[in-house]
Design a protein around this motif. Sequence first.
Motif, PDB file in Angstrom:
ATOM      1  N   MET A 149      65.426  44.837  -1.224  1.00  0.00           N
ATOM      2  CA  MET A 149      65.885  43.821  -2.178  1.00  0.00           C
ATOM      3  C   MET A 149      67.405  43.749  -2.207  1.00  0.00           C
ATOM      4  SD  MET A 149      63.008  44.273  -5.031  1.00  0.00           S
ATOM      5  CE  MET A 149      62.421  42.616  -5.187  1.00  0.00           C
ATOM      6  N   HIS A 150      68.064  44.908  -2.146  1.00  0.00           N
ATOM      7  CA  HIS A 150      69.531  44.918  -2.119  1.00  0.00           C
ATOM      8  C   HIS A 150      70.036  44.259  -0.836  1.00  0.00           C
ATOM      9  CE1 HIS A 150      69.594  48.635  -4.969  1.00  0.00           C
ATOM     10  NE2 HIS A 150      69.142  47.546  -5.540  1.00  0.00           N
ATOM     11  N   ALA A 151      69.425  44.627   0.279  1.00  0.00           N
ATOM     12  CA  ALA A 151      69.817  44.038   1.562  1.00  0.00           C
ATOM     13  C   ALA A 151      69.590  42.529   1.531  1.00  0.00           C
ATOM     14  CB  ALA A 151      69.029  44.678   2.706  1.00  0.00           C
ATOM     15  N   GLY A 152      68.516  42.125   0.884  1.00  0.00           N
ATOM     16  CA  GLY A 152      68.228  40.701   0.766  1.00  0.00           C
ATOM     17  C   GLY A 152      69.338  39.957   0.064  1.00  0.00           C
ATOM     18  N   MET A 153      69.945  40.582  -0.927  1.00  0.00           N
ATOM     19  CA  MET A 153      71.053  39.949  -1.638  1.00  0.00           C
ATOM     20  C   MET A 153      72.272  39.787  -0.743  1.00  0.00           C
ATOM     21  SD  MET A 153      71.347  41.458  -5.442  1.00  0.00           S
ATOM     22  CE  MET A 153      73.013  40.820  -5.471  1.00  0.00           C
ATOM     23  N   PHE A 154      72.617  40.834  -0.016  1.00  0.00           N
ATOM     24  CA  PHE A 154      73.867  40.844   0.735  1.00  0.00           C
ATOM     25  C   PHE A 154      73.752  40.214   2.117  1.00  0.00           C
ATOM     26  CE2 PHE A 154      74.488  44.540  -2.143  1.00  0.00           C
ATOM     27  CZ  PHE A 154      75.522  43.977  -2.883  1.00  0.00           C
ATOM     28  N   PHE A 155      72.714  40.574   2.859  1.00  0.00           N
ATOM     29  CA  PHE A 155      72.682  40.230   4.265  1.00  0.00           C
ATOM     30  C   PHE A 155      71.925  38.944   4.568  1.00  0.00           C
ATOM     31  CE2 PHE A 155      73.106  44.887   3.959  1.00  0.00           C
ATOM     32  CZ  PHE A 155      74.432  44.959   4.377  1.00  0.00           C
ATOM     33  N   MET A 156      71.039  38.547   3.674  1.00  0.00           N
ATOM     34  CA  MET A 156      70.288  37.318   3.929  1.00  0.00           C
ATOM     35  C   MET A 156      71.190  36.086   3.813  1.00  0.00           C
ATOM     36  SD  MET A 156      67.349  38.271   4.886  1.00  0.00           S
ATOM     37  CE  MET A 156      66.278  36.845   4.817  1.00  0.00           C
ATOM     38  N   GLN A 157      72.355  36.230   3.188  1.00  0.00           N
ATOM     39  CA  GLN A 157      73.296  35.111   3.071  1.00  0.00           C
ATOM     40  C   GLN A 157      73.762  34.652   4.447  1.00  0.00           C
ATOM     41  OE1 GLN A 157      76.515  36.493   0.619  1.00  0.00           O
ATOM     42  NE2 GLN A 157      75.117  37.406  -0.850  1.00  0.00           N
ATOM     43  N   THR A 158      73.788  35.571   5.412  1.00  0.00           N
ATOM     44  CA  THR A 158      74.301  35.250   6.744  1.00  0.00           C
ATOM     45  C   THR A 158      73.206  34.721   7.677  1.00  0.00           C
ATOM     46  OG1 THR A 158      73.942  37.505   7.552  1.00  0.00           O
ATOM     47  CG2 THR A 158      76.091  37.029   6.546  1.00  0.00           C
ATOM     48  N   ILE A 159      71.970  34.705   7.197  1.00  0.00           N
ATOM     49  CA  ILE A 159      70.843  34.242   8.012  1.00  0.00           C
ATOM     50  C   ILE A 159      70.523  32.796   7.636  1.00  0.00           C
ATOM     51  CG2 ILE A 159      68.384  34.574   8.467  1.00  0.00           C
ATOM     52  CD1 ILE A 159      68.834  37.572   8.044  1.00  0.00           C
ATOM     53  N   GLU A 160      70.377  31.965   8.662  1.00  0.00           N
ATOM     54  CA  GLU A 160      70.054  30.554   8.428  1.00  0.00           C
ATOM     55  C   GLU A 160      68.676  30.441   7.773  1.00  0.00           C
ATOM     56  OE1 GLU A 160      71.832  27.644   9.184  1.00  0.00           O
ATOM     57  OE2 GLU A 160      73.473  29.065   9.502  1.00  0.00           O
ATOM     58  N   GLY A 161      68.524  29.448   6.923  1.00  0.00           N
ATOM     59  CA  GLY A 161      67.214  29.200   6.338  1.00  0.00           C
ATOM     60  C   GLY A 161      67.295  28.784   4.888  1.00  0.00           C
ATOM     61  N   ASP A 162      66.171  28.329   4.397  1.00  0.00           N
ATOM     62  CA  ASP A 162      66.044  27.887   3.018  1.00  0.00           C
ATOM     63  C   ASP A 162      66.190  29.091   2.085  1.00  0.00           C
ATOM     64  OD1 ASP A 162      65.207  26.126   0.817  1.00  0.00           O
ATOM     65  OD2 ASP A 162      63.365  27.333   0.862  1.00  0.00           O
ATOM     66  N   PRO A 163      67.087  29.017   1.083  1.00  0.00           N
ATOM     67  CA  PRO A 163      67.299  30.162   0.182  1.00  0.00           C
ATOM     68  C   PRO A 163      66.018  30.645  -0.504  1.00  0.00           C
ATOM     69  CG  PRO A 163      68.985  28.487  -0.176  1.00  0.00           C
ATOM     70  CD  PRO A 163      67.994  27.906   0.782  1.00  0.00           C
ATOM     71  N   GLU A 164      65.171  29.712  -0.917  1.00  0.00           N
ATOM     72  CA  GLU A 164      63.929  30.093  -1.588  1.00  0.00           C
ATOM     73  C   GLU A 164      62.991  30.813  -0.618  1.00  0.00           C
ATOM     74  OE1 GLU A 164      61.512  30.920  -4.588  1.00  0.00           O
ATOM     75  OE2 GLU A 164      63.492  30.017  -4.802  1.00  0.00           O
ATOM     76  N   GLU A 165      62.936  30.330   0.624  1.00  0.00           N
ATOM     77  CA  GLU A 165      62.103  30.962   1.634  1.00  0.00           C
ATOM     78  C   GLU A 165      62.598  32.390   1.926  1.00  0.00           C
ATOM     79  OE1 GLU A 165      60.732  30.226   6.272  1.00  0.00           O
ATOM     80  OE2 GLU A 165      61.692  28.582   5.173  1.00  0.00           O
ATOM     81  N   LYS A 166      63.907  32.566   1.995  1.00  0.00           N
ATOM     82  CA  LYS A 166      64.473  33.899   2.228  1.00  0.00           C
ATOM     83  C   LYS A 166      64.166  34.814   1.041  1.00  0.00           C
ATOM     84  CE  LYS A 166      68.693  32.409   3.253  1.00  0.00           C
ATOM     85  NZ  LYS A 166      70.101  32.402   3.688  1.00  0.00           N
ATOM     86  N   HIS A 167      64.291  34.282  -0.157  1.00  0.00           N
ATOM     87  CA  HIS A 167      64.007  35.015  -1.387  1.00  0.00           C
ATOM     88  C   HIS A 167      62.556  35.523  -1.370  1.00  0.00           C
ATOM     89  CE1 HIS A 167      64.592  35.700  -5.754  1.00  0.00           C
ATOM     90  NE2 HIS A 167      63.375  35.238  -5.902  1.00  0.00           N
ATOM     91  N   GLU A 168      61.642  34.622  -1.029  1.00  0.00           N
ATOM     92  CA  GLU A 168      60.221  34.983  -0.984  1.00  0.00           C
ATOM     93  C   GLU A 168      59.932  35.993   0.123  1.00  0.00           C
ATOM     94  OE1 GLU A 168      57.942  31.353  -0.757  1.00  0.00           O
ATOM     95  OE2 GLU A 168      58.786  30.618  -2.647  1.00  0.00           O
ATOM     96  N   ALA A 169      60.604  35.855   1.265  1.00  0.00           N
ATOM     97  CA  ALA A 169      60.386  36.779   2.383  1.00  0.00           C
ATOM     98  C   ALA A 169      60.834  38.194   2.021  1.00  0.00           C
ATOM     99  CB  ALA A 169      61.125  36.284   3.624  1.00  0.00           C
ATOM    100  N   VAL A 170      61.983  38.305   1.348  1.00  0.00           N
ATOM    101  CA  VAL A 170      62.479  39.620   0.927  1.00  0.00           C
ATOM    102  C   VAL A 170      61.478  40.264  -0.026  1.00  0.00           C
ATOM    103  CG1 VAL A 170      64.270  40.778  -0.460  1.00  0.00           C
ATOM    104  CG2 VAL A 170      64.931  39.124   1.312  1.00  0.00           C
TER     105      VAL A 170
END
Length: 184
Positions: A149-170
Amino acid sequence: MVRGNTRQRIQDVALELFAEQGYEKTSLREIAERLDVTKAALYYHFKTKEDILIGIFQDLTRPIDELIAWAQEQPRTLETKQETLRRYQSALADAAPLFRFMQENQATVRELSIGLTFKERMVTLSGLIQEPDFAMADRVRCISALFTMHAGMFFMQTIEGDPEEKHEAVLEVALDLITQAHHA
């Protein structure tokens, strides 16, 4: 103006300045200037930069403290632990500006009283989502769920994609880890 609103504005502007130029390089005078208030008006609410930072930390971590209190009252089931992770993700999202500050100002955070209390929160939360009799690999899975969850906050910002989709994936990966730990 209502005191709470002024206090919140001071914290928001201070956090912006801390993020822009660093905690050490930001003065109370600069915070007052950005707010277009006198230093005396700022002092009415906060005596020091550290007081501002501690106030920000307390306000943004209150939901995490409430989550810990809630989780401690629940039965120690997989469902409770899954709900704890869901609520934790929401609390993390709300506290994102503070976590960015902590990441960028690690030396300052270590020197201030807030660093230790954050570590204590993480230890408590990790204890709530695992069991003492779990095998070591399963305990690691539980702790990894939090770090996912912490990594999702910091590192998912640099990954292309829909923010909600990234949120759900994490969240899905974190829930998978904790579910796997319970079924091992």
